[in-house]
Design a protein around this motif. Structure first.
Motif, mmCIF file in Angstrom:
data_model
loop_
_atom_site.group_PDB
_atom_site.id
_atom_site.type_symbol
_atom_site.label_atom_id
_atom_site.label_comp_id
_atom_site.label_asym_id
_atom_site.label_seq_id
_atom_site.Cartn_x
_atom_site.Cartn_y
_atom_site.Cartn_z
ATOM 1 N N PHE A 98 -1.682 -0.483 -1.393
ATOM 2 C CA PHE A 98 -2.597 -0.245 -2.599
ATOM 3 C C PHE A 98 -3.174 -1.177 -3.419
ATOM 4 N N ASP A 165 -6.874 3.872 6.153
ATOM 5 C CA ASP A 165 -6.617 5.292 5.774
ATOM 6 C C ASP A 165 -5.740 6.097 6.591
ATOM 7 N N TYR A 170 -0.669 6.104 2.892
ATOM 8 C CA TYR A 170 -1.929 6.478 2.215
ATOM 9 C C TYR A 170 -2.253 8.193 2.109
#
Length: 263
Positions: A98, A165, A170
Motif C-alpha cells: 500500500f 488490485d 488488496y
C-alpha cells in the motif's frame, strides 16, 4: 477425536465448521472500526474442511455447502445458479503493497485522505479521494468482468496509483475501506491498514520456504460473485464474498458481507 465422534454420529461437516475463525472481529481495536464502517453486523466468516476437486468454479461450489450457506446467511439459490470465480494472487506478506497510496495525490502529507465533493461511483457514495479512487477501481473492474454495464460517463482524470488490485491483501483492504451500506468512512489511512493487517492475519497462513527461507503464503484465494452467493436481482455494489483455501490442510475460510443495509 471430536470430529471422529461427530462423524460416527452422522454430522461430520457440522463438527468440522469453525464459525468464529476471524478473531479480529471481536478485537477491542478492530471492532469499533468495523462498527463505524458499517460492517460489524454485516461481515461473517466460517472455516470448513473441503475436498479439493475440479477447477476453480467446481471447487468453490463444493465449499459452499448448505451448512456453510446457512451459517453465513447466504440467500437461497439453485445448485446450478450462475457464479463468477476470480482467482486472486496470494503473495503479499507485508503492508508495503500500500506504499503507493501514501505517495499518491489521493492522500495529504498528514496521512489523511483528501476530502472532495460527494459523488456516487458504481452505487458507492464517496466524499474523499481515497474512497473515490477505490470505488472507481472496483467499478472499472466490474465493468471489465462484464458483471455490470458502464452506466456512467466519466472523463475525469484518475489518480495515478501503481497498485495491483488482484492481490488478496488488496481485496481485504478494499472491502474494509468501502465498508457496508451505512459506512461512516475514516480519513486516516492507518486505521484501514491496521484493520487489514489483523484480518489478513486471521485469513492467511504464512510459512518459511525450506529451499531459501523466504516467507510465503500457504493459501489460494478467490473472489466470488453472482446469483449463487448474492441471489437474484440487481447486484449490490458493496456485497462481497471471498473464499480463501489452505490446500495442504484441506481447509477453506469463507468471508461474506451481504451489504443488506442497502434494502
Amino acid at each position: 477425536s471430536a470430529a471422529d465422534f461427530a462423524a460416527r454420529k452422522g454430522c461430520p461437516r457440522q463438527a468440522a465448521m469453525d464459525t468464529a475463525p476471524c478473531k479480529c472481529f471481536a478485537d477491542r481495536a478492530v471492532h469499533p472500526c468495523l462498527a463505524r464502517w458499517g460492517l460489524a453486523d454485516e461481515i461473517k466468516a466460517v472455516r470448513v474442511r473441503f475436498e479439493r476437486k475440479g477447477k476453480d468454479e467446481e471447487l468453490v461450489r463444493g465449499i459452499l455447502t448448505d451448512e456453510v450457506r446457512t451459517a453465513l446467511g447466504l440467500p437461497v439459490a439453485e445448485d446450478d445458479a450462475a457464479v463468477r470465480v476470480e482467482r486472486l494472487k496470494c503473495e503479499a506478506t507485508t503492508l508495503a503493497l500500500f506504499d503507493p497510496i501514501n505517495a499518491s495525490d489521493v492522500m495529504l502529507a498528514s496521512g489523511r485522505a483528501k476530502q472532495c465533493p460527494q459523488v456516487v461511483i458504481g452505487g458507492v457514495e464517496c466524499d474523499n479521494a481515497l474512497r473515490k479512487w477505490l470505488a472507481r477501481k472496483k467499478y472499472d473492474r466490474d465493468v471489465a468482468a462484464g458483471t455490470r454495464d458502464r452506466e456512467e460517463e466519466d472523463d475525469e482524470e484518475r489518480p495515478s496509483v501503481a497498485l495491483e488490485d488482484d492481490e488478496l491483501l488488496y481485496r481485504l483492504f478494499e472491502l474494509l475501506c468501502l465498508g457496508g451500506p451505512l459506512a461512516q468512512p475514516d480519513l486516516e489511512l492507518d486505521h484501514y491498514l491496521k484493520a487489514t493487517k489483523a484480518l489478513y492475519r486471521d485469513c492467511a497462513q504464512v510459512y518459511k520456504r525450506s529451499s531459501d527461507g523466504a516467507t510465503c503464503l500457504a493459501n489460494e484465494a478467490y473472489e466470488v460473485a453472482g446469483p449463487l452467493v448474492f441471489g437474484n436481482g440487481d447486484p449490490r455494489p458493496l456485497a462481497r464474498c471471498l473464499v480463501i483455501t489452505e490446500p495442504k490442510r484441506a481447509k477453506a475460510l469463507v468471508l461474506f458481507s451481504p451489504a443488506r443495509g442497502m434494502w
